[in-house]
Design a protein around this motif. Sequence first.
Motif, PDB file in Angstrom:
ATOM      1  N   GLN A  82      33.349  25.346  -6.955  1.00 47.25           N
ATOM      2  CA  GLN A  82      33.954  24.868  -8.192  1.00 47.25           C
ATOM      3  C   GLN A  82      34.971  23.776  -7.921  1.00 47.25           C
ATOM      4  O   GLN A  82      35.021  22.760  -8.614  1.00 47.25           O
ATOM      5  N   ARG A  83      35.786  23.962  -6.882  1.00 46.34           N
ATOM      6  CA  ARG A  83      36.799  22.957  -6.575  1.00 46.34           C
ATOM      7  C   ARG A  83      36.196  21.726  -5.910  1.00 46.34           C
ATOM      8  O   ARG A  83      36.635  20.595  -6.155  1.00 46.34           O
ATOM      9  N   PHE A  84      35.169  21.905  -5.089  1.00 46.76           N
ATOM     10  CA  PHE A  84      34.492  20.735  -4.532  1.00 46.76           C
ATOM     11  C   PHE A  84      33.886  19.882  -5.646  1.00 46.76           C
ATOM     12  O   PHE A  84      33.960  18.647  -5.614  1.00 46.76           O
ATOM     13  N   LEU A  85      33.276  20.536  -6.623  1.00 45.10           N
ATOM     14  CA  LEU A  85      32.630  19.807  -7.712  1.00 45.10           C
ATOM     15  C   LEU A  85      33.616  19.235  -8.720  1.00 45.10           C
ATOM     16  O   LEU A  85      33.211  18.512  -9.630  1.00 45.10           O
ATOM     17  N   SER A  86      34.903  19.566  -8.582  1.00 48.27           N
ATOM     18  CA  SER A  86      35.914  18.937  -9.445  1.00 48.27           C
ATOM     19  C   SER A  86      36.257  17.532  -8.956  1.00 48.27           C
ATOM     20  O   SER A  86      37.006  16.808  -9.610  1.00 48.27           O
ATOM     21  N   ASP A 139      33.782  11.512  -1.459  1.00 48.28           N
ATOM     22  CA  ASP A 139      35.102  12.155  -1.410  1.00 48.28           C
ATOM     23  C   ASP A 139      34.974  13.658  -1.189  1.00 48.28           C
ATOM     24  O   ASP A 139      35.842  14.280  -0.563  1.00 48.28           O
ATOM     25  N   ILE A 140      33.887  14.251  -1.701  1.00 48.59           N
ATOM     26  CA  ILE A 140      33.672  15.685  -1.456  1.00 48.59           C
ATOM     27  C   ILE A 140      33.477  15.929   0.037  1.00 48.59           C
ATOM     28  O   ILE A 140      34.031  16.877   0.606  1.00 48.59           O
ATOM     29  N   LYS A 141      32.702  15.071   0.692  1.00 49.36           N
ATOM     30  CA  LYS A 141      32.488  15.223   2.136  1.00 49.36           C
ATOM     31  C   LYS A 141      33.801  15.038   2.898  1.00 49.36           C
ATOM     32  O   LYS A 141      34.061  15.728   3.896  1.00 49.36           O
ATOM     33  N   LYS A 142      34.632  14.100   2.431  1.00 45.19           N
ATOM     34  CA  LYS A 142      35.943  13.936   3.071  1.00 45.19           C
ATOM     35  C   LYS A 142      36.752  15.229   2.963  1.00 45.19           C
ATOM     36  O   LYS A 142      37.409  15.649   3.918  1.00 45.19           O
ATOM     37  N   ALA A 143      36.705  15.842   1.786  1.00 40.14           N
ATOM     38  CA  ALA A 143      37.436  17.099   1.587  1.00 40.14           C
ATOM     39  C   ALA A 143      36.913  18.187   2.526  1.00 40.14           C
ATOM     40  O   ALA A 143      37.690  18.962   3.090  1.00 40.14           O
ATOM     41  N   PHE A 177      23.689  20.421  -4.567  1.00 44.89           N
ATOM     42  CA  PHE A 177      24.374  20.800  -5.802  1.00 44.89           C
ATOM     43  C   PHE A 177      24.853  19.564  -6.574  1.00 44.89           C
ATOM     44  O   PHE A 177      24.771  19.529  -7.805  1.00 44.89           O
ATOM     45  N   TYR A 178      25.381  18.585  -5.861  1.00 45.18           N
ATOM     46  CA  TYR A 178      25.926  17.389  -6.518  1.00 45.18           C
ATOM     47  C   TYR A 178      24.819  16.611  -7.226  1.00 45.18           C
ATOM     48  O   TYR A 178      24.984  16.170  -8.366  1.00 45.18           O
ATOM     49  N   ASP A 179      23.678  16.423  -6.541  1.00 45.37           N
ATOM     50  CA  ASP A 179      22.592  15.637  -7.129  1.00 45.37           C
ATOM     51  C   ASP A 179      21.997  16.322  -8.356  1.00 45.37           C
ATOM     52  O   ASP A 179      21.473  15.655  -9.260  1.00 45.37           O
ATOM     53  N   LEU A 180      22.069  17.642  -8.400  1.00 45.71           N
ATOM     54  CA  LEU A 180      21.579  18.377  -9.568  1.00 45.71           C
ATOM     55  C   LEU A 180      22.606  18.443 -10.690  1.00 45.71           C
ATOM     56  O   LEU A 180      22.323  18.998 -11.757  1.00 45.71           O
ATOM     57  N   LYS A 181      23.811  17.885 -10.425  1.00 46.24           N
ATOM     58  CA  LYS A 181      24.905  17.843 -11.410  1.00 46.24           C
ATOM     59  C   LYS A 181      25.225  19.244 -11.939  1.00 46.24           C
ATOM     60  O   LYS A 181      25.294  19.481 -13.145  1.00 46.24           O
ATOM     61  N   LEU A 182      25.413  20.166 -11.016  1.00 42.99           N
ATOM     62  CA  LEU A 182      25.683  21.548 -11.387  1.00 42.99           C
ATOM     63  C   LEU A 182      27.155  21.750 -11.716  1.00 42.99           C
ATOM     64  O   LEU A 182      28.027  21.062 -11.193  1.00 42.99           O
ATOM     65  N   SER A 183      27.430  22.701 -12.571  1.00 38.90           N
ATOM     66  CA  SER A 183      28.802  23.115 -12.844  1.00 38.90           C
ATOM     67  C   SER A 183      29.111  24.457 -12.196  1.00 38.90           C
ATOM     68  O   SER A 183      30.254  24.904 -12.197  1.00 38.90           O
ATOM     69  N   SER A 184      28.086  25.091 -11.647  1.00 36.46           N
ATOM     70  CA  SER A 184      28.240  26.391 -11.011  1.00 36.46           C
ATOM     71  C   SER A 184      27.186  26.524  -9.932  1.00 36.46           C
ATOM     72  O   SER A 184      26.053  26.040 -10.086  1.00 36.46           O
ATOM     73  N   SER A 185      27.547  27.151  -8.826  1.00 32.77           N
ATOM     74  CA  SER A 185      26.558  27.365  -7.768  1.00 32.77           C
ATOM     75  C   SER A 185      25.430  28.260  -8.267  1.00 32.77           C
ATOM     76  O   SER A 185      24.291  28.153  -7.803  1.00 32.77           O
ATOM     77  N   TYR A 186      25.703  29.109  -9.251  1.00 34.98           N
ATOM     78  CA  TYR A 186      24.688  30.030  -9.757  1.00 34.98           C
ATOM     79  C   TYR A 186      23.772  29.370 -10.774  1.00 34.98           C
ATOM     80  O   TYR A 186      22.701  29.885 -11.092  1.00 34.98           O
ATOM     81  N   GLU A 187      24.192  28.216 -11.264  1.00 36.95           N
ATOM     82  CA  GLU A 187      23.307  27.437 -12.120  1.00 36.95           C
ATOM     83  C   GLU A 187      22.084  26.978 -11.331  1.00 36.95           C
ATOM     84  O   GLU A 187      20.994  26.812 -11.888  1.00 36.95           O
ATOM     85  N   ILE A 247      41.819  24.369  -1.145  1.00 36.71           N
ATOM     86  CA  ILE A 247      40.776  25.174  -0.505  1.00 36.71           C
ATOM     87  C   ILE A 247      41.278  25.748   0.812  1.00 36.71           C
ATOM     88  O   ILE A 247      41.061  26.924   1.125  1.00 36.71           O
ATOM     89  N   LEU A 248      41.976  24.929   1.582  1.00 35.07           N
ATOM     90  CA  LEU A 248      42.512  25.394   2.857  1.00 35.07           C
ATOM     91  C   LEU A 248      43.534  26.505   2.635  1.00 35.07           C
ATOM     92  O   LEU A 248      43.591  27.479   3.396  1.00 35.07           O
ATOM     93  N   ALA A 249      44.326  26.374   1.588  1.00 33.70           N
ATOM     94  CA  ALA A 249      45.298  27.417   1.264  1.00 33.70           C
ATOM     95  C   ALA A 249      44.598  28.722   0.907  1.00 33.70           C
ATOM     96  O   ALA A 249      45.055  29.807   1.284  1.00 33.70           O
ATOM     97  N   SER A 250      43.489  28.623   0.192  1.00 31.09           N
ATOM     98  CA  SER A 250      42.741  29.832  -0.157  1.00 31.09           C
ATOM     99  C   SER A 250      42.128  30.482   1.076  1.00 31.09           C
ATOM    100  O   SER A 250      42.053  31.702   1.179  1.00 31.09           O
ATOM    101  N   MET A 251      41.696  29.647   2.015  1.00 30.11           N
ATOM    102  CA  MET A 251      41.110  30.179   3.239  1.00 30.11           C
ATOM    103  C   MET A 251      42.171  30.838   4.115  1.00 30.11           C
ATOM    104  O   MET A 251      41.891  31.807   4.821  1.00 30.11           O
ATOM    105  N   LEU A 252      43.396  30.302   4.070  1.00 28.46           N
ATOM    106  CA  LEU A 252      44.485  30.898   4.841  1.00 28.46           C
ATOM    107  C   LEU A 252      45.107  32.007   4.001  1.00 28.46           C
ATOM    108  O   LEU A 252      46.277  31.989   3.641  1.00 28.46           O
ATOM    109  N   SER A 253      44.295  32.974   3.668  1.00 25.74           N
ATOM    110  CA  SER A 253      44.786  34.105   2.889  1.00 25.74           C
ATOM    111  C   SER A 253      45.603  35.014   3.788  1.00 25.74           C
ATOM    112  O   SER A 253      45.677  34.823   5.007  1.00 25.74           O
TER     113      SER A 253
END
Length: 586
Positions: A275-279, A285-289, A117-127, A71-77
Amino acid sequence: MDTTMSTSLPTFGNSMLQLTFGWTDYLLFSGLLGISLLVGFYFGFFSKQDSASKYLFGGKHMSYIPVFTSILASMLSGITFLGIPTEVYFHGAQFIVTLIPNFLCCLIIAHVIIPLFYDLKLSSSYEYLQLRFSRSIRMLASTLYIVSLLLYIPVVMYVPALAFSQVTGYGIHTITPVFSIVCITYTTMGGVKAVIWTDTIQFFFTIGSLFTVLIIGIYGLGGFSNIYNIVNEGGRLDIFDSNMSPFGRNTFMGLTFGMLFGHLSRIGIGQKFIQRFLSIEKKADIKKAVYLMMFGWQVLLTSCILTGLIVYAKYHSCDPLSAKLVHRNDQTLPYYVMDVARNIHGLPGIFLAGLVSSALSTMSASLNSLSGIIYENFVDRWIPETSKKDATAACIMKWISVLIGAITIALIFVIEHLGTIFEIANSLSTIVDGPLLGLFVAGMFFPWVGTKGAIIGGSVGLTIMAWIVGGTQWHIINKRIHHSVLPTSTEGCPYPLNETVTSVTSKPLAPEDEPWLIFRLSFLYLIFVGMTITVIISLIASWVAGETDLQKIDPRHVVPFVKRFLPKKNYVTVPLKDIIPEKVML
C-alpha cells in the motif's frame, strides 16, 4: 558525568538494584506520544482525510523518501528491536546470515512484484488475485491476511509493554491499552499521511536510541576487541551451522532459505507494505524506495545483532534471568539499558520511546491497511452509490481501525502465555502466511492453476498449517518442546545465589509423550511448508477440474519469464470486404 560502565550488575546491599524510570525519562517518553498525537490531529483537521484515496494512499503523490523511512520504521518493530538481541544473547549470532535472504527478498520485490502490481494499476495486492482468479479468491486471501495481522499486532504491542513494565512496575494490561489508544487515535484521524509522517518521526527516536546504546555499550566494555573475546569464549560467534536437518532451530539453511519465504510473505505481498509502495507516483521512485529500504534494513539488523552480543558480553558471568532480575528473557535488553544508562538522565526514556515508536509504527500501518482491506472486500458493495460515498467510506474505515485496536488489546492476554517474542512472531502468523504466499506464487508463476484449484489449495494449506502450528504451540505450552540455549552463568554475580546456572537442560520425555516430528519442525520453515502445500494442491486440483487451459490466461497476470509457456495468440485473416459496411461499398 562519569559514563564508564562496570561489567558487573549494580548492587545495593546484598541484592541487585532494581532499576526504574526517572522524571526525565517519563518526560521524554510522554513527549513522543504527544508528538504522535499532534501529527494525527494535524492531518485530521488541516489535511482532511475525507476520501478513501486520501485515507489509504495519500492521493498517490507521496515522496519515496518518507515512504521508505516509514516502511523501514515498520520493519524495525519491537520484535526486531527487542527480539533479535534476545535471540542473539541466548542462541548466538547465527542471525547475521539473514542478511542474505533480506537482499534477495528486496531484489524480488523491486524487479518482479512491484513491476507486476504497478503495471496493473492495482490499489491492493489482493486485487491482483481477483484479476488472476476470481473475487472469491480475493476474499479468501483478504481473510487470511486479516487473520495474520490480527495475530501479529498483539505481539508487536506486547513488546514495549513488556519493557515498560520492567522499568516502571506498571502491569502489562495497564500499559497496552494506553499505547494502543494513542496509536488508534492518530491513525484514524490522519490516515496514511499520519502513519507515514509519525513513522518517520518515530524512526529517528528508534535509531537514535539504538545507536546511543551501542556506543555506550562498546565504550563501557573496553572496545570491540574485548567484546569479541568474551562473546567468542561464550560460543556466540559460531555462526555457520551446516546442519541440514529441518528440526534445527537456527541453522544456516533455515535462516537463509526459510527466512526468504517469510520475508516475501510479510513484505513482498503484505498489503501494509505494498500500500505504501503504491502511494508513490513513479515506478522508478518505488524501486528507489525498495533499495533504500534494503540498505537501511541491513544496517539496522546488523546493529541489533551487535547489541545482542554486547548485552551478552556485559552479563556473561551474571545472567539477569538466572539472577531473578528479570522475569522473562525478553526483558534482558531493557534491563541492560537501564543498567548502563542509569547515570545518563533521559537515555532510558529515549530508548523506551524508541522501542514504543517501533511498535506504534507497525501497529499504525497495520490498522490503516486492515481498515482498507476490510472495507474494500466486505463493506463497499453494501454502501449505496451517492455523492457522499467516498466520505462515508473514510469514516467507516476509521471505525474499523478502532474495532481492530480493541481486538488487539484483548489478544494480548493470550500472547503472554506463549514462547519468546521472536518465536511467537515467526510462528503464529505462519498459519496463514504460508497459504497466502502460495496463492500469489500459484498465480504469478503457475499459469496452469485455475480458480477452483486455488480455492482448494488455499483451504487445504490453511487447514494443515493450523493443525501444525496449533499442535506445536500446544506442545510448547505443555513443556513438551524445549529449545536449548547457549550456556549462561551466575558465577560472577556480586552476591551469592542459591545456585549457579551454567547450562539449561530439560527432563527427558517418555516415548509416548514425544511430539510427532511435524510438530518439531523449525518455525523458520513453516511459511515454506504452507506455500508448498498450497501450490501443489492447487496444481493437482486444477488438473482434476480441467482448469489448465492456458488460452484463458492474460499474459499481464504472470511474471515475464513465465509468459513463454503461454500459447501464442492465433490471428485469423479476414478479407477486407467482410469488414466494410455494405452502404459504403461500391
